[in-house]
Design a protein around this motif. Structure first.
Motif, PDB file in Angstrom:
ATOM      1  N   UNK A   1       0.826  -1.211   0.000  1.00 26.72           N
ATOM      2  CA  UNK A   1       0.000   0.000   0.000  1.00 26.72           C
ATOM      3  C   UNK A   1       0.856   1.255   0.000  1.00 26.72           C
ATOM      4  N   UNK A   2       1.947   1.228   0.746  1.00 28.36           N
ATOM      5  CA  UNK A   2       2.867   2.357   0.812  1.00 28.36           C
ATOM      6  C   UNK A   2       4.268   1.847   0.485  1.00 28.36           C
ATOM      7  N   UNK A   3       4.939   2.551  -0.401  1.00 27.01           N
ATOM      8  CA  UNK A   3       6.271   2.159  -0.835  1.00 27.01           C
ATOM      9  C   UNK A   3       7.202   3.365  -0.695  1.00 27.01           C
ATOM     10  N   UNK A   4       8.261   3.188   0.072  1.00 24.15           N
ATOM     11  CA  UNK A   4       9.209   4.276   0.295  1.00 24.15           C
ATOM     12  C   UNK A   4      10.489   3.928  -0.462  1.00 24.15           C
ATOM     13  N   UNK A   5      10.835   4.755  -1.462  1.00 24.01           N
ATOM     14  CA  UNK A   5      11.946   4.420  -2.354  1.00 24.01           C
ATOM     15  C   UNK A   5      12.881   5.612  -2.543  1.00 24.01           C
ATOM     16  N   UNK A   6      14.135   5.314  -2.879  1.00 24.15           N
ATOM     17  CA  UNK A   6      15.131   6.327  -3.188  1.00 24.15           C
ATOM     18  C   UNK A   6      14.616   7.211  -4.317  1.00 24.15           C
ATOM     19  N   UNK A   7      14.830   8.525  -4.224  1.00 29.12           N
ATOM     20  CA  UNK A   7      14.149   9.428  -5.156  1.00 29.12           C
ATOM     21  C   UNK A   7      14.426   9.172  -6.642  1.00 29.12           C
ATOM     22  N   UNK A   8      15.632   8.716  -7.068  1.00 28.66           N
ATOM     23  CA  UNK A   8      15.794   8.465  -8.510  1.00 28.66           C
ATOM     24  C   UNK A   8      14.969   7.295  -9.024  1.00 28.66           C
ATOM     25  N   UNK A   9      14.503   6.430  -8.110  1.00 33.42           N
ATOM     26  CA  UNK A   9      13.719   5.264  -8.510  1.00 33.42           C
ATOM     27  C   UNK A   9      12.277   5.643  -8.838  1.00 33.42           C
ATOM     28  N   UNK A  10      11.829   6.782  -8.335  1.00 32.76           N
ATOM     29  CA  UNK A  10      10.427   7.182  -8.526  1.00 32.76           C
ATOM     30  C   UNK A  10      10.076   7.229 -10.005  1.00 32.76           C
ATOM     31  N   UNK A  11      10.956   7.837 -10.814  1.00 34.00           N
ATOM     32  CA  UNK A  11      10.651   7.963 -12.242  1.00 34.00           C
ATOM     33  C   UNK A  11      10.584   6.601 -12.925  1.00 34.00           C
ATOM     34  N   UNK A  12      11.428   5.660 -12.509  1.00 34.11           N
ATOM     35  CA  UNK A  12      11.407   4.309 -13.082  1.00 34.11           C
ATOM     36  C   UNK A  12      10.075   3.619 -12.794  1.00 34.11           C
ATOM     37  N   UNK A  13       9.633   3.703 -11.539  1.00 31.50           N
ATOM     38  CA  UNK A  13       8.373   3.059 -11.166  1.00 31.50           C
ATOM     39  C   UNK A  13       7.174   3.775 -11.775  1.00 31.50           C
ATOM     40  N   UNK A  14       7.241   5.105 -11.836  1.00 30.18           N
ATOM     41  CA  UNK A  14       6.137   5.857 -12.433  1.00 30.18           C
ATOM     42  C   UNK A  14       6.018   5.557 -13.921  1.00 30.18           C
ATOM     43  N   UNK A  15       7.160   5.501 -14.604  1.00 27.10           N
ATOM     44  CA  UNK A  15       7.162   5.227 -16.039  1.00 27.10           C
ATOM     45  C   UNK A  15       6.607   3.838 -16.337  1.00 27.10           C
ATOM     46  N   UNK A  16       6.809   2.916 -15.391  1.00 24.64           N
ATOM     47  CA  UNK A  16       6.296   1.552 -15.563  1.00 24.64           C
ATOM     48  C   UNK A  16       4.832   1.427 -15.174  1.00 24.64           C
ATOM     49  N   UNK A  17       4.219   2.520 -14.721  1.00 26.71           N
ATOM     50  CA  UNK A  17       2.808   2.483 -14.339  1.00 26.71           C
ATOM     51  C   UNK A  17       2.553   1.908 -12.966  1.00 26.71           C
ATOM     52  N   UNK A  18       3.591   1.872 -12.118  1.00 29.83           N
ATOM     53  CA  UNK A  18       3.457   1.249 -10.800  1.00 29.83           C
ATOM     54  C   UNK A  18       2.796   2.168  -9.784  1.00 29.83           C
ATOM     55  N   UNK A  19       2.988   3.493  -9.913  1.00 31.80           N
ATOM     56  CA  UNK A  19       2.610   4.428  -8.856  1.00 31.80           C
ATOM     57  C   UNK A  19       1.378   5.262  -9.190  1.00 31.80           C
ATOM     58  N   UNK A  20       0.612   5.572  -8.153  1.00 31.42           N
ATOM     59  CA  UNK A  20      -0.473   6.543  -8.297  1.00 31.42           C
ATOM     60  C   UNK A  20       0.119   7.952  -8.219  1.00 31.42           C
ATOM     61  N   UNK A  21      -0.638   8.935  -8.652  1.00 26.30           N
ATOM     62  CA  UNK A  21      -0.189  10.318  -8.542  1.00 26.30           C
ATOM     63  C   UNK A  21      -0.649  10.905  -7.211  1.00 26.30           C
ATOM     64  N   UNK A  22       0.024  11.970  -6.807  1.00 28.80           N
ATOM     65  CA  UNK A  22      -0.371  12.651  -5.572  1.00 28.80           C
ATOM     66  C   UNK A  22      -1.780  13.198  -5.691  1.00 28.80           C
ATOM     67  N   UNK A  23      -2.146  13.655  -6.881  1.00 26.77           N
ATOM     68  CA  UNK A  23      -3.499  14.186  -7.092  1.00 26.77           C
ATOM     69  C   UNK A  23      -4.544  13.088  -6.919  1.00 26.77           C
ATOM     70  N   UNK A  24      -4.277  11.936  -7.497  1.00 23.22           N
ATOM     71  CA  UNK A  24      -5.234  10.834  -7.403  1.00 23.22           C
ATOM     72  C   UNK A  24      -5.402  10.391  -5.957  1.00 23.22           C
ATOM     73  N   UNK A  25      -4.326  10.438  -5.210  1.00 28.68           N
ATOM     74  CA  UNK A  25      -4.363  10.008  -3.822  1.00 28.68           C
ATOM     75  C   UNK A  25      -4.814  11.118  -2.875  1.00 28.68           C
ATOM     76  N   UNK A  26      -4.879  12.339  -3.418  1.00 30.84           N
ATOM     77  CA  UNK A  26      -5.261  13.531  -2.635  1.00 30.84           C
ATOM     78  C   UNK A  26      -4.238  13.833  -1.530  1.00 30.84           C
ATOM     79  N   UNK A  27      -2.951  13.656  -1.859  1.00 29.19           N
ATOM     80  CA  UNK A  27      -1.867  13.983  -0.937  1.00 29.19           C
ATOM     81  C   UNK A  27      -1.468  15.435  -1.156  1.00 29.19           C
ATOM     82  N   UNK A  28      -1.430  16.208  -0.082  1.00 29.15           N
ATOM     83  CA  UNK A  28      -1.094  17.628  -0.163  1.00 29.15           C
ATOM     84  C   UNK A  28       0.430  17.807  -0.184  1.00 29.15           C
ATOM     85  N   UNK A  29       0.950  18.315  -1.303  1.00 29.31           N
ATOM     86  CA  UNK A  29       2.398  18.529  -1.428  1.00 29.31           C
ATOM     87  C   UNK A  29       2.752  20.019  -1.454  1.00 29.31           C
TER      88      UNK A  29
END
Length: 412
Positions: A92-120
């Protein structure tokens, strides 16, 4: 998406090596929300008695659920996250090194902050940028670390160097020359042929005004020439070619070097050296603080078949990144907070962190500038270039020209 994930997973395994097993990848099965929510993090050094795990447990209790936490080695975590997404059982929650975020996002693994309603909105933009791809934000930074210059006060004093006077490359090189003339050693850093070396080269590269999309620009060549000239003139040791950040620190801690390029994470070790030390930001070529790369993790939420789970996931992420909890976590990890309010609290409690806050304010993510998954394809030719130049097998210009050709072909 599963086909896309398979391709990314194969590429990642080729680069890092990964197991074909699925141990630990049993987080969720897409069923309706239950009382168990899973969190994966890259902090295997923390056990159930640690403040970090206690915080995770409390955040789960506050959200009315039970947190099941697993800590993995950073590289292993990336592979497991890709495998889990491919199999439909992501945490449900995945904490990863910041350069990995783009790899996982590009692969369709992650939700967006907007979709999750996380305030950034309170997060410093330069830190948030490491998790932004194509105009979308994936997760929120838990904090950041970066690089600066530690110095040995006694060595500088005997060499007649005032560290406060070092504002640019010329001033730093002049200081190194004075140190050498006094019989001591200049500066140690890591120029190993891995991402660790690239991490240490980037403040000088970016501090010249260079951009990662053009490795062989005059500015980029100036940065590499700075390093090679230091070695040629005996201001830095040949050991930098094989130094990790840890072995470079060990050289500095032995007491013969005036400067060490190293990170926030060495603060506790600095207090154990037995000599008086200080810290200054890494200077840009023309003056001011150079943009150093950010380390540190993002709290992200993998895609779930059962989107009803996101409501609790948002509560967990909100809890982990709230001001009070972020302060505790960033103190534990020796990180600088991602928001100005918590940064101010850190400095109030520990004035020594002032220089680190300044460094983080000037820092940038390696995948920023919308580079995303292109960054690793640029970093490897870059570290190959500085290894070639420092070893004397190529000039800085020729080494970076070759690197640019390789990077351009890889990122088409």
């Amino acid at each position: 998406m599963r086909k896309q994930l398979s391709a990314v997973l194969i590429a990642t395994c080729l680069l890092a090596g990964c197991s074909s097993g699925t141990d630990g990848a049993d987080a969720g099965d897409g069923a309706a929300p239950t009382g168990d929510y899973t969190v994966w993090d890259p902090y295997p050094q923390f056990d159930d008695a640690s403040d970090w795990v206690k915080l995770l447990t409390k955040c789960g209790t506050d959200a009315g659920v039970t947190v099941k936490r697993t800590g993995y080695d950073t590289t292993d975590l990336t592979n497991k996250a890709l495998l889990a997404a491919q199999q439909g059982n992501s945490p449900d929650v995945l904490i990863v090194d910041n350069p990995v975020v783009s790899t996982l996002a590009d692969a369709g693994v992650l939700t967006t902050a907007d979709e999750l309603k996380v305030d950034t909105s309170a997060v410093e933009p330069n830190l948030l940028a490491a998790g932004q791809i194509g105009g979308k934000t994936f997760g929120i930074p838990i904090g950041a670390n970066t690089l600066a210059l530690y110095y040995n006060s006694e060595i500088l004093e005997k060499a007649g160097v005032d560290p406060a006077s070092i504002k640019d490359w010329a001033g730093l090189t002049a200081a190194l020359e004075k140190v050498k003339a006094s019989g001591k050693k200049g500066i140690t850093f890591s120029a190993i042929g891995t991402e660790e070396g690239s991490f240490q080269f980037l403040p000088w590269f970016w501090g010249s005004g260079a951009n990662l999309t053009q490795l062989d620009s005059p500015q980029g060549v100036a940065a590499l020439t700075l390093w090679t000239d230091w070695l040629k003139n005996g201001l830095a040791p040949n050991s930098v070619l094989n130094n990790t950040q840890t072995t470079s620190w060990q050289e500095f801690a032995a007491g013969d070097f005036a400067f060490s390029e190293n990170g926030t994470w060495q603060l506790a070790n600095a207090k154990k050296t037995g000599f008086e030390y200080g810290i200054i930001p890494i200077p840009s070529q023309a003056g001011g603080t150079a943009p150093a790369p950010t380390g540190g993790e993002f709290v992200t939420a993998p895609v779930q078949d059962d989107t009803a789970r996101y409501q609790v996931t948002e509560k967990l992420i909100g809890c982990l990144t709230s001001a009070d909890n972020a302060y505790t976590t960033d103190t534990t990890l020796s990180y600088i907070a991602a928001t100005e309010a918590v940064q101010q609290k850190q400095v109030a409690e520990n004035p020594e962190l002032t220089v680190w806050v300044e460094a983080v304010e000037a820092a940038k993510g390696r995948t920023s500038d919308d580079l995303g998954t292109k960054y690793p394809k640029i970093s490897q030719p870059m570290w190959t270039a500085f290894q070639a130049a420092l070893s004397g097998s190529a000039t800085p210009q020729d080494a970076l020209t070759t690197a640019q050709q390789t990077a351009a072909a890889a990122t088409k």
